[in-house]
Design an enzyme around this catalytic site. Structure first.
Site, PDB file in Angstrom:
ATOM      1  N   HIS A  81     150.096 -26.230 -91.971  1.00 46.32           N
ATOM      2  CA  HIS A  81     148.669 -25.907 -91.921  1.00 46.32           C
ATOM      3  C   HIS A  81     148.465 -24.615 -91.143  1.00 46.32           C
ATOM      4  O   HIS A  81     149.045 -24.417 -90.080  1.00 46.32           O
ATOM      5  CB  HIS A  81     147.888 -27.042 -91.247  1.00 46.32           C
ATOM      6  CG  HIS A  81     146.416 -26.801 -91.231  1.00 46.32           C
ATOM      7  ND1 HIS A  81     145.606 -27.098 -92.313  1.00 46.32           N
ATOM      8  CD2 HIS A  81     145.606 -26.254 -90.294  1.00 46.32           C
ATOM      9  CE1 HIS A  81     144.363 -26.760 -92.025  1.00 46.32           C
ATOM     10  NE2 HIS A  81     144.339 -26.240 -90.818  1.00 46.32           N
ATOM     11  N   ASP A 160     134.932 -36.118 -91.094  1.00 48.35           N
ATOM     12  CA  ASP A 160     135.178 -34.700 -90.817  1.00 48.35           C
ATOM     13  C   ASP A 160     134.366 -33.824 -91.766  1.00 48.35           C
ATOM     14  O   ASP A 160     133.812 -32.803 -91.366  1.00 48.35           O
ATOM     15  CB  ASP A 160     136.664 -34.353 -90.930  1.00 48.35           C
ATOM     16  CG  ASP A 160     136.866 -32.855 -90.771  1.00 48.35           C
ATOM     17  OD1 ASP A 160     136.602 -32.353 -89.663  1.00 48.35           O
ATOM     18  OD2 ASP A 160     137.232 -32.173 -91.744  1.00 48.35           O
ATOM     19  N   ARG A 167     128.741 -28.547 -88.210  1.00 43.79           N
ATOM     20  CA  ARG A 167     129.239 -27.554 -87.234  1.00 43.79           C
ATOM     21  C   ARG A 167     129.056 -26.142 -87.763  1.00 43.79           C
ATOM     22  O   ARG A 167     128.731 -25.220 -87.023  1.00 43.79           O
ATOM     23  CB  ARG A 167     130.729 -27.799 -86.947  1.00 43.79           C
ATOM     24  CG  ARG A 167     130.976 -29.000 -86.059  1.00 43.79           C
ATOM     25  CD  ARG A 167     132.456 -29.337 -86.028  1.00 43.79           C
ATOM     26  NE  ARG A 167     133.269 -28.261 -85.506  1.00 43.79           N
ATOM     27  CZ  ARG A 167     134.558 -28.074 -85.823  1.00 43.79           C
ATOM     28  NH1 ARG A 167     135.190 -28.906 -86.632  1.00 43.79           N
ATOM     29  NH2 ARG A 167     135.228 -27.070 -85.309  1.00 43.79           N
ATOM     30  N   SER A 182     139.518 -32.289 -86.158  1.00 47.25           N
ATOM     31  CA  SER A 182     139.179 -32.011 -87.565  1.00 47.25           C
ATOM     32  C   SER A 182     140.456 -31.785 -88.385  1.00 47.25           C
ATOM     33  O   SER A 182     140.664 -32.408 -89.433  1.00 47.25           O
ATOM     34  CB  SER A 182     138.279 -30.770 -87.613  1.00 47.25           C
ATOM     35  OG  SER A 182     138.176 -30.264 -88.904  1.00 47.25           O
ATOM     36  N   LYS A 186     142.708 -34.814 -90.981  1.00 50.52           N
ATOM     37  CA  LYS A 186     143.013 -34.547 -92.386  1.00 50.52           C
ATOM     38  C   LYS A 186     144.520 -34.518 -92.633  1.00 50.52           C
ATOM     39  O   LYS A 186     145.012 -35.002 -93.659  1.00 50.52           O
ATOM     40  CB  LYS A 186     142.393 -33.216 -92.818  1.00 50.52           C
ATOM     41  CG  LYS A 186     140.879 -33.316 -92.980  1.00 50.52           C
ATOM     42  CD  LYS A 186     140.249 -32.008 -93.355  1.00 50.52           C
ATOM     43  CE  LYS A 186     140.292 -31.011 -92.239  1.00 50.52           C
ATOM     44  NZ  LYS A 186     139.223 -30.030 -92.196  1.00 50.52           N
TER      45      LYS A 186
HETATM   46  N1  URA Z   1     139.853 -25.964 -89.980  1.00 54.65           N
HETATM   47  C1  URA Z   1     139.410 -27.247 -90.030  1.00 54.65           C
HETATM   48  O1  URA Z   1     139.736 -27.979 -90.943  1.00 54.65           O
HETATM   49  N2  URA Z   1     138.600 -27.675 -89.053  1.00 54.65           N
HETATM   50  C2  URA Z   1     138.219 -26.916 -88.026  1.00 54.65           C
HETATM   51  O2  URA Z   1     137.497 -27.369 -87.183  1.00 54.65           O
HETATM   52  C3  URA Z   1     138.666 -25.594 -87.992  1.00 54.65           C
HETATM   53  C4  URA Z   1     139.496 -25.130 -88.980  1.00 54.65           C
END
Ligand code: URA
Length: 422
Positions: A81, A160, A167, A182, A186
């Site tokens: 990621h 999320d 957000r 967050s 995931k």
């Molecule tokens: N990527 C995400 O999935 N969440 C965040 O809060 C910031 C970057």
């Protein structure tokens, strides 16, 4: 329990209990807790932070708010990621490398918003490419090809999705506990037990300084441990765009070029490092052994062939990538060395050319973007083209002096990788 008491508690810098965090997540998803109440709590978290335990609990209930992918039938699974950057097409290069080394890459990716691009938008620039795979199609492809990339399924970490959207419009994106929970909710839901994080640091990234990046990395590693996931984090430079192409189809072209021609570039160097850590985790071998395998699949073109196989498996036609109608060249007005390429300004310009969205509903011009014709610290002469713009729009007004800097001497302070945290 009462949401107002919880907001006030966080306002007063107190620690929320696991039961309170569960109440917030469940209540927000059910609609009992309103957007304005959640926004207020999010802002209190941005300002006053969370302990590691609070963040671990937040991650847990965000994870449990959606479904989880079970990858236990597959071996050697590894995920990656990036926290998002300008010109960051590393997933398109790394996944084929790592799959060619014998790992399985089952990757769920997102779309870009604002200045940072998303892997799914890049893949969608390939005519015919299918980004919405069913769970069955996704797993079958990982089994047969060794890799698959699909857009995030609707039901992963549902909380999320709803919190992130809030957000985004309430100035509450820049918070280490909120970012960590967050991303990790995931990633845990996506099923891999091995994860390599590329935490981007710099003006073109969500995280602007090294101290924050270190805190974020350590927190995500800790959340990983709590969830039996092995995590390695690389903190990498995002003051300068990654690679030479910015914009969706242009980035796909660069990924193909990197794997077929292997030019000596920072982009390839970073991909080799990230891939080596992934292969080391995925195959349970040393970093050195993994790196040797990575070099081998680059040299014998297996990684390049894997990228082509993956694109054609997901029905993409690589021979008809879109091209823009207009190109414009931006030239240097003096002699010297190119000592700065501003990732933030270049990203903003690329978005204005049509390559990104300002709002979720905006459509993307897949052919639009920027190609950097010179690299950092290259010697340039007056009149040399520094970058070429690709667009179907009228050219916006360009403040050339913000995009790049030419000075009398080269500047050797650039660092591609700041730190590796395990
Ligand atoms: N990527 C995400 O999935 N969440 C965040 O809060 C910031 C970057």
């Amino acid at each position: 329990m009462n949401i107002i008491d919880i907001i006030i508690k966080k306002k007063n810098r107190e620690v929320l209990t696991e039961a309170e965090i569960k109440y917030v997540i469940d209540g927000f998803l059910s609609g009992e807790i309103k957007d304005y109440q959640m926004s207020s709590l999010l802002m209190a978290i941005v300002l006053n932070g969370m302990t590691d335990e609070e963040t671990i609990n937040l991650t847990k209930y965000m994870l449990l708010s959606g479904s989880q992918i079970n990858l236990s039938s597959l071996s050697n699974v590894v995920d990656k990621h990036s926290t998002g950057g300008v010109g960051d097409k590393t997933s398109l290069i790394i996944a084929p490398i790592v799959a060619s080394c014998g790992c399985k890459v089952a990757k769920m990716s997102g779309r870009g918003l604002g200045y940072t691009g998303g892997t799914i938008d890049k893949l969608e620039s390939i005519p015919g490419f299918k980004v919405n795979l069913t769970k069955e199609e996704f797993l079958k492809e990982v089994e047969e090809v060794g890799m698959a990339i699909t857009s995030q399924t609707e039901d992963i970490a549902l909380a999320d999705k709803k919190i992130y959207a809030l957000r985004d419009v309430t100035g509450t994106t820049e918070s280490i506990p909120l970012i960590a929970s967050s991303i990790m909710s995931k990633k845990i839901a996506s099923g891999s037990k091995n994860l390599v994080l590329d935490i981007k640091v710099g003006e073109g990234a969500l995280i602007k300084n090294l101290e924050d990046a270190q805190r974020l990395a350590k927190l995500m590693i800790r959340i990983g441990k709590e969830n039996k996931m092995r995590v390695v984090a690389l903190l990498t430079n995002m003051d300068v765009p990654l690679g030479n192409n910015i914009g969706n189809a242009l980035e796909v072209r660069e990924a193909l070029d990197i794997l077929s021609n292997k030019p000596d570039s920072n982009l390839l160097k970073l991909c080799i490092e990230l891939s080596s850590y992934m292969v080391s985790l995925g195959l349970n071998i040393t970093y050195e052994e993994a790196k040797a395998k990575v070099h081998e699949v680059l040299a014998n073109n297996k990684a390049y062939e894997k990228l082509l196989e993956f694109i054609s498996y997901q029905k993409g036609d690589i021979n008809s990538l879109p091209e823009s109608n207009y190109t414009y060249e931006i030239k240097s007005n003096k002699n010297g060395y190119l000592t700065q390429l501003s990732s933030l300004e270049i990203a903003k310009l690329s978005m204005h050319l049509g390559a990104g969205r300002q709002n979720k509903e905006d459509t993307i011009d897949y052919s639009a973007g920027i190609v950097l014709n010179k690299n950092l610290n290259d010697e340039v002469k007056e009149g040399d083209t520094i970058m070429t713009l690709y667009t179907n729009k009228e050219l916006p007004e360009i403040a050339q002096e913000k995009l790049f800097t030419v000075t009398d001497k080269p500047d050797s302070s650039y660092k591609l990788i700041y730190e590796i945290i395990k």
